[in-house]
Design a protein around this motif. Structure first.
Motif, PDB file in Angstrom:
ATOM      1  N   ALA A 152       0.880  -1.179   0.000  1.00 19.80           N
ATOM      2  CA  ALA A 152       0.000   0.000   0.000  1.00 19.80           C
ATOM      3  C   ALA A 152       0.906   1.215   0.000  1.00 19.80           C
ATOM      4  CB  ALA A 152      -0.904   0.005   1.232  1.00 19.80           C
ATOM      5  N   ARG A 153       0.536   2.210  -0.795  1.00 16.35           N
ATOM      6  CA  ARG A 153       1.351   3.417  -0.932  1.00 16.35           C
ATOM      7  C   ARG A 153       0.583   4.638  -0.459  1.00 16.35           C
ATOM      8  NH1 ARG A 153       5.561   1.869  -3.973  1.00 16.35           N
ATOM      9  NH2 ARG A 153       5.242   0.062  -5.331  1.00 16.35           N
ATOM     10  N   ASP A 154       1.329   5.598   0.088  1.00 16.83           N
ATOM     11  CA  ASP A 154       0.716   6.865   0.478  1.00 16.83           C
ATOM     12  C   ASP A 154       0.605   7.767  -0.755  1.00 16.83           C
ATOM     13  OD1 ASP A 154       3.256   8.009   0.024  1.00 16.83           O
ATOM     14  OD2 ASP A 154       3.669   8.288   2.160  1.00 16.83           O
ATOM     15  N   ALA A 155       0.135   8.968  -0.558  1.00 11.07           N
ATOM     16  CA  ALA A 155      -0.077   9.891  -1.672  1.00 11.07           C
ATOM     17  C   ALA A 155       1.218  10.211  -2.408  1.00 11.07           C
ATOM     18  CB  ALA A 155      -0.731  11.175  -1.163  1.00 11.07           C
ATOM     19  N   GLY A 156       2.351  10.105  -1.730  1.00  7.76           N
ATOM     20  CA  GLY A 156       3.638  10.355  -2.360  1.00  7.76           C
ATOM     21  C   GLY A 156       4.250   9.128  -3.019  1.00  7.76           C
ATOM     22  N   GLY A 157       3.533   7.996  -2.971  1.00  9.21           N
ATOM     23  CA  GLY A 157       4.028   6.772  -3.586  1.00  9.21           C
ATOM     24  C   GLY A 157       4.904   5.916  -2.704  1.00  9.21           C
ATOM     25  N   GLU A 158       5.072   6.324  -1.449  1.00  6.30           N
ATOM     26  CA  GLU A 158       5.918   5.564  -0.522  1.00  6.30           C
ATOM     27  C   GLU A 158       5.133   4.422   0.120  1.00  6.30           C
ATOM     28  OE1 GLU A 158       9.265   5.846   0.167  1.00  6.30           O
ATOM     29  OE2 GLU A 158       9.123   7.126  -1.612  1.00  6.30           O
ATOM     30  N   PRO A 159       5.752   3.233   0.274  1.00  2.00           N
ATOM     31  CA  PRO A 159       5.081   2.119   0.943  1.00  2.00           C
ATOM     32  C   PRO A 159       4.762   2.450   2.404  1.00  2.00           C
ATOM     33  CG  PRO A 159       6.950   1.327  -0.315  1.00  2.00           C
ATOM     34  CD  PRO A 159       7.040   2.830  -0.290  1.00  2.00           C
ATOM     35  N   ILE A 160       3.531   2.118   2.806  1.00  2.33           N
ATOM     36  CA  ILE A 160       3.128   2.300   4.204  1.00  2.33           C
ATOM     37  C   ILE A 160       2.631   0.993   4.817  1.00  2.33           C
ATOM     38  CG2 ILE A 160       2.616   4.757   3.974  1.00  2.33           C
ATOM     39  CD1 ILE A 160      -0.394   3.935   3.839  1.00  2.33           C
ATOM     40  N   ALA A 161       2.495  -0.037   3.976  1.00  5.17           N
ATOM     41  CA  ALA A 161       2.068  -1.353   4.455  1.00  5.17           C
ATOM     42  C   ALA A 161       2.393  -2.371   3.370  1.00  5.17           C
ATOM     43  CB  ALA A 161       0.575  -1.361   4.760  1.00  5.17           C
ATOM     44  N   PHE A 162       2.507  -3.623   3.786  1.00  5.45           N
ATOM     45  CA  PHE A 162       2.781  -4.664   2.796  1.00  5.45           C
ATOM     46  C   PHE A 162       2.260  -6.007   3.266  1.00  5.45           C
ATOM     47  CE2 PHE A 162       6.379  -5.029   5.670  1.00  5.45           C
ATOM     48  CZ  PHE A 162       6.595  -6.400   5.752  1.00  5.45           C
ATOM     49  N   VAL A 163       2.077  -6.890   2.314  1.00  6.98           N
ATOM     50  CA  VAL A 163       1.826  -8.302   2.579  1.00  6.98           C
ATOM     51  C   VAL A 163       2.693  -9.076   1.587  1.00  6.98           C
ATOM     52  CG1 VAL A 163      -0.244  -8.345   1.087  1.00  6.98           C
ATOM     53  CG2 VAL A 163       0.126 -10.175   2.750  1.00  6.98           C
ATOM     54  N   THR A 164       3.458 -10.032   2.107  1.00  4.85           N
ATOM     55  CA  THR A 164       4.289 -10.868   1.246  1.00  4.85           C
ATOM     56  C   THR A 164       3.807 -12.302   1.333  1.00  4.85           C
ATOM     57  OG1 THR A 164       5.916 -11.126   3.033  1.00  4.85           O
ATOM     58  CG2 THR A 164       6.346  -9.400   1.392  1.00  4.85           C
ATOM     59  N   GLY A 165       3.865 -12.981   0.218  1.00  2.50           N
ATOM     60  CA  GLY A 165       3.431 -14.361   0.178  1.00  2.50           C
ATOM     61  C   GLY A 165       4.118 -15.111  -0.948  1.00  2.50           C
ATOM     62  N   TYR A 166       3.897 -16.412  -0.966  1.00  2.12           N
ATOM     63  CA  TYR A 166       4.426 -17.250  -2.044  1.00  2.12           C
ATOM     64  C   TYR A 166       3.533 -18.473  -2.195  1.00  2.12           C
ATOM     65  CZ  TYR A 166       6.450 -20.146   1.681  1.00  2.12           C
ATOM     66  OH  TYR A 166       6.618 -20.946   2.785  1.00  2.12           O
ATOM     67  N   ALA A 167       3.536 -19.037  -3.388  1.00  2.00           N
ATOM     68  CA  ALA A 167       2.822 -20.294  -3.624  1.00  2.00           C
ATOM     69  C   ALA A 167       3.710 -21.434  -3.153  1.00  2.00           C
ATOM     70  CB  ALA A 167       2.489 -20.450  -5.104  1.00  2.00           C
ATOM     71  N   ARG A 168       3.133 -22.345  -2.379  1.00  2.00           N
ATOM     72  CA  ARG A 168       3.918 -23.492  -1.902  1.00  2.00           C
ATOM     73  C   ARG A 168       4.360 -24.317  -3.104  1.00  2.00           C
ATOM     74  NH1 ARG A 168       1.459 -26.884   2.964  1.00  2.00           N
ATOM     75  NH2 ARG A 168       3.113 -28.245   2.197  1.00  2.00           N
ATOM     76  N   PRO A 169       5.626 -24.629  -3.201  1.00  2.94           N
ATOM     77  CA  PRO A 169       6.101 -25.396  -4.362  1.00  2.94           C
ATOM     78  C   PRO A 169       5.411 -26.750  -4.520  1.00  2.94           C
ATOM     79  CG  PRO A 169       7.956 -24.425  -3.215  1.00  2.94           C
ATOM     80  CD  PRO A 169       6.734 -24.181  -2.353  1.00  2.94           C
ATOM     81  N   ASP A 170       5.120 -27.429  -3.411  1.00  2.00           N
ATOM     82  CA  ASP A 170       4.486 -28.745  -3.489  1.00  2.00           C
ATOM     83  C   ASP A 170       2.962 -28.665  -3.537  1.00  2.00           C
ATOM     84  OD1 ASP A 170       4.396 -27.822  -0.854  1.00  2.00           O
ATOM     85  OD2 ASP A 170       4.372 -29.849  -0.022  1.00  2.00           O
ATOM     86  N   ARG A 171       2.403 -27.476  -3.312  1.00  2.00           N
ATOM     87  CA  ARG A 171       0.956 -27.268  -3.364  1.00  2.00           C
ATOM     88  C   ARG A 171       0.689 -25.877  -3.934  1.00  2.00           C
ATOM     89  NH1 ARG A 171      -1.643 -28.317   2.268  1.00  2.00           N
ATOM     90  NH2 ARG A 171      -3.488 -28.068   1.003  1.00  2.00           N
ATOM     91  N   PRO A 172       0.848 -25.685  -5.247  1.00  3.77           N
ATOM     92  CA  PRO A 172       0.754 -24.354  -5.843  1.00  3.77           C
ATOM     93  C   PRO A 172      -0.608 -23.684  -5.695  1.00  3.77           C
ATOM     94  CG  PRO A 172       0.993 -26.032  -7.539  1.00  3.77           C
ATOM     95  CD  PRO A 172       1.174 -26.713  -6.221  1.00  3.77           C
ATOM     96  N   GLU A 173      -1.627 -24.435  -5.290  1.00  6.08           N
ATOM     97  CA  GLU A 173      -2.940 -23.829  -5.034  1.00  6.08           C
ATOM     98  C   GLU A 173      -3.010 -23.187  -3.643  1.00  6.08           C
ATOM     99  OE1 GLU A 173      -3.109 -27.774  -3.088  1.00  6.08           O
ATOM    100  OE2 GLU A 173      -2.292 -27.083  -4.994  1.00  6.08           O
TER     101      GLU A 173
END
Length: 178
Positions: free
Chosen positions: A63-84
């Motif tokens: 999520a970015r503020d009005a100036g384009g700077e990140p103010i929040a994030f969520v990181t994730g990945y698909a499990r290699p053995d269970r891509p769903e």
């Protein structure tokens, strides 16, 4: 971001941010600072956040503020053995923007992104027993999406080399859909 994601963001955005976007490598330092300042997350090296923004951008959001700077994030990945299955690695909101539901907005927007683009139907994350904010976040997420939530210990605290780590509880949520 797709048109559906943009509609979701406009419909649910707190006034303090202007967009939810795919992270860019240039966002890595800001994301690292947000994680560090959370004082709750296990802090990874700054290098790992740069790699995350490069290699896992398709399963992460910022999520970015009005100036384009990140103010929040969520990181994730698909499990290699269970891509769903999407594993949510970290969610954090800058302290100045907490308490407005931004973490939930990010999770909902990420759900739209990964269920449409990648065929994800399940979500997993791990939470230590003392992290009540994350417990509330993922419990409310499951309720909002009408999904089942299962909890089980994934890694007992004794497995961690520092010996003082709490167990990591696996939260399995699904099925999920946008």
């Amino acid at each position: 971001m797709t048109a559906a994601q943009e509609d979701l963001v406009r419909a649910t955005s707190p006034s303090e941010f202007t967009e939810i976007d795919t992270p860019r490598v240039e966002d890595g330092a800001a994301i690292w600072r947000i994680a560090r300042d959370s004082e709750v997350l296990d802090l990874n090296s700054s290098y790992s956040y740069l790699l995350w923004c490069r290699d896992f951008a398709a399963t992460s959001l910022v999520a970015r503020d009005a100036g384009g700077e990140p103010i929040a994030f969520v990181t994730g990945y698909a499990r290699p053995d269970r891509p769903e299955t999407l594993v949510v690695w970290q969610v954090a909101v800058d302290r100045a923007h907490q308490g407005q539901g931004l973490a939930g907005v990010l999770l909902d927007a990420l759900t739209v992104k990964v269920t449409g683009d990648r065929g994800v139907t399940q979500m997993e994350t791990t939470i230590t027993p003392d992290n009540t904010a994350s417990d509330r976040l993922f419990t409310s997420y499951a309720k909002r999406h009408g999904a089942q939530l299962e909890r089980e210990v994934l890694f007992d605290g004794d497995l961690f080399p520092e010996g003082t780590h709490l167990p990591e509880v696996l939260y399995r949520i699904g099925p999920i859909s946008a």
